[in-house]
Motif scaffolding. Sequence first.
Motif, PDB file in Angstrom:
ATOM      1  N   UNK A   1       0.741  -1.246   0.065  1.00 51.68           N
ATOM      2  CA  UNK A   1      -0.143  -0.011   0.062  1.00 51.68           C
ATOM      3  C   UNK A   1       0.873   1.123  -0.004  1.00 51.68           C
ATOM      4  N   UNK A   2       2.052   1.226   0.898  1.00 46.56           N
ATOM      5  CA  UNK A   2       2.816   2.220   0.732  1.00 46.56           C
ATOM      6  C   UNK A   2       3.595   2.710  -0.505  1.00 46.56           C
ATOM      7  N   UNK A   3       3.866   1.446  -0.928  1.00 39.42           N
ATOM      8  CA  UNK A   3       4.663   1.322  -2.383  1.00 39.42           C
ATOM      9  C   UNK A   3       3.775   2.070  -3.411  1.00 39.42           C
ATOM     10  N   UNK A   4       2.339   1.917  -3.522  1.00 33.81           N
ATOM     11  CA  UNK A   4       1.440   2.526  -4.204  1.00 33.81           C
ATOM     12  C   UNK A   4       1.298   3.814  -4.182  1.00 33.81           C
ATOM     13  N   UNK A   5       1.331   4.205  -2.864  1.00 34.83           N
ATOM     14  CA  UNK A   5       1.420   5.632  -2.521  1.00 34.83           C
ATOM     15  C   UNK A   5       2.443   6.375  -2.915  1.00 34.83           C
ATOM     16  N   UNK A   6       3.624   5.898  -2.806  1.00 32.17           N
ATOM     17  CA  UNK A   6       4.931   6.454  -3.310  1.00 32.17           C
ATOM     18  C   UNK A   6       4.812   6.633  -4.789  1.00 32.17           C
TER      19      UNK A   6
ATOM     20  N   UNK B   1       6.393   9.895  -8.248  1.00 36.05           N
ATOM     21  CA  UNK B   1       6.687   8.847  -9.253  1.00 36.05           C
ATOM     22  C   UNK B   1       7.979   8.921  -9.862  1.00 36.05           C
ATOM     23  N   UNK B   2       9.071   9.409  -9.299  1.00 33.66           N
ATOM     24  CA  UNK B   2      10.290   9.253 -10.004  1.00 33.66           C
ATOM     25  C   UNK B   2      10.870   7.819 -10.104  1.00 33.66           C
ATOM     26  N   UNK B   3      11.171   7.327 -11.433  1.00 36.34           N
ATOM     27  CA  UNK B   3      11.592   5.867 -11.503  1.00 36.34           C
ATOM     28  C   UNK B   3      12.680   5.321 -10.548  1.00 36.34           C
ATOM     29  N   UNK B   4      13.767   6.371 -10.196  1.00 33.99           N
ATOM     30  CA  UNK B   4      14.827   6.105  -9.544  1.00 33.99           C
ATOM     31  C   UNK B   4      14.115   5.837  -7.901  1.00 33.99           C
ATOM     32  N   UNK B   5      13.487   6.409  -7.336  1.00 35.09           N
ATOM     33  CA  UNK B   5      12.898   6.293  -6.216  1.00 35.09           C
ATOM     34  C   UNK B   5      12.116   5.255  -6.130  1.00 35.09           C
ATOM     35  N   UNK B   6      11.280   4.910  -6.905  1.00 35.74           N
ATOM     36  CA  UNK B   6      10.298   3.994  -7.129  1.00 35.74           C
ATOM     37  C   UNK B   6      11.187   2.405  -7.253  1.00 35.74           C
ATOM     38  N   UNK B   7      12.354   2.339  -7.680  1.00 36.78           N
ATOM     39  CA  UNK B   7      13.190   1.271  -7.600  1.00 36.78           C
ATOM     40  C   UNK B   7      13.654   1.033  -6.316  1.00 36.78           C
ATOM     41  N   UNK B   8      13.985   1.915  -5.584  1.00 36.00           N
ATOM     42  CA  UNK B   8      14.557   2.001  -4.122  1.00 36.00           C
ATOM     43  C   UNK B   8      13.134   1.503  -3.362  1.00 36.00           C
ATOM     44  N   UNK B   9      12.049   2.099  -3.536  1.00 38.83           N
ATOM     45  CA  UNK B   9      11.121   1.772  -2.586  1.00 38.83           C
ATOM     46  C   UNK B   9      10.547   0.282  -2.992  1.00 38.83           C
ATOM     47  N   UNK B  10      10.737   0.132  -4.169  1.00 39.60           N
ATOM     48  CA  UNK B  10      10.382  -1.486  -4.369  1.00 39.60           C
ATOM     49  C   UNK B  10      11.437  -2.693  -3.651  1.00 39.60           C
ATOM     50  N   UNK B  11      12.439  -2.096  -3.687  1.00 36.61           N
ATOM     51  CA  UNK B  11      13.517  -3.153  -2.746  1.00 36.61           C
ATOM     52  C   UNK B  11      13.209  -3.133  -1.431  1.00 36.61           C
ATOM     53  N   UNK B  12      12.845  -2.029  -0.812  1.00 38.15           N
ATOM     54  CA  UNK B  12      12.342  -2.039   0.495  1.00 38.15           C
ATOM     55  C   UNK B  12      11.072  -2.880   0.763  1.00 38.15           C
ATOM     56  N   UNK B  13      10.183  -2.493  -0.012  1.00 33.93           N
ATOM     57  CA  UNK B  13       8.964  -3.385   0.093  1.00 33.93           C
ATOM     58  C   UNK B  13       8.872  -4.796  -0.016  1.00 33.93           C
ATOM     59  N   UNK B  14      10.187  -5.155  -1.025  1.00 35.78           N
ATOM     60  CA  UNK B  14      10.224  -6.778  -0.807  1.00 35.78           C
ATOM     61  C   UNK B  14      11.404  -7.093   0.033  1.00 35.78           C
TER      62      UNK B  14
END
Length: 356
Positions: free
Chosen positions: A240-245, A250-263
């Motif tokens: 849910x937090x990842x979706x909010x980010x 919505x910067x691609x780089x930040x989304x990549x980092x967020x995805x790592x932390x979510x997983x």
Amino acid sequence: MTEHLLANLGVPYSRPGTPGAHSNVQIGWIGLGQMGYYMARNLAKRVTPPGSQHLPLKVWNRTANKAEKLQQQLGKALIIIAADIEEIATTCDVIITNLSNDEVVKEVYEQCARYLKLAPPVKNKIFVETSTILPRLSGELDYLISRLAHCHYLSCPVFGRPNVADKAQLLIVMAGEYRSKKEVAYLLVPAVGRKVIDLGENVEKAPTFKLLGNSMILGAVEVIAEAYTLGDKAGIEAGRIQDLIGEILPAPGLMGYADRMARDDYNGEDGFSLEGGIKDASHIRHLTAKYSAPMPMIDIAHQRLITARAIHTTQKEEGTQSHDVLDWTALIAGSRVAAGLDPFQSRKAKAVVEEA
């Protein structure tokens, strides 16, 4: 073709008639780490194919197996393995370096300078330093190299993770002598990166700019890590937090980092290493002290990175570590431990249940 038309085509500069000849150009590459391997591979594939005006890319790496792997991947028509740094320094017209830290960078350039003093070049030679280093070191390297006959130095750090380097989509920053920048920009775009940002002739400006960019990225990663930690405590799923980010940042780089932390994926073998993050955070803090411009978020992020390293070191001693090298997103461990949670495994979190 005019400069304006070239800019619209995504080419940063027109190719000048000088410096140097444009046939049989020998490009050398020192450093085949997480970033350097992809950058060198893409450069060799794009700029030095059979029949081009350039010779096969000549590479050297401290551990020979990286160079051998690259040669096996592309073939001897595109990759030549140099015997040592001296061969790169003395036989190449453009020497590009991508190295792990300031100490290694300084050591390599001092070696190159010694070799070239013994065998002064008779035509133009351009050194291109692409690592993330302290600005003052860039100034020292410029002084070291530019004193040599026919030698020029460019500071040329890049923005992007290894996966971005793999796709030749890096953002390239340049500072140094103008004609050399034009020559090197022609080589690197689009072979290695998508765009060049020119910061003028002062070679200390490019690494300063790189550290400013990294300060924004690191600060954002720390904020995202804290949000995930608070979410774990409050019972909000990481997805849910990842979706909010994705909705608000919505910067691609930040989304990549967020995805790592979510997983809970903190494998640094295919990312930006924790040690690299500590180095960059230390460099940024050096600049904040030098210019009396505090960045409290970077101070916090630096503490988080060191905490993650301490936890990882203990796990390695106990044989319980999940990865040999951590990604810098592992800084989340600092905020998680402070909140009483497992440092690297969010699935072990138990939400706080408020009593009615």
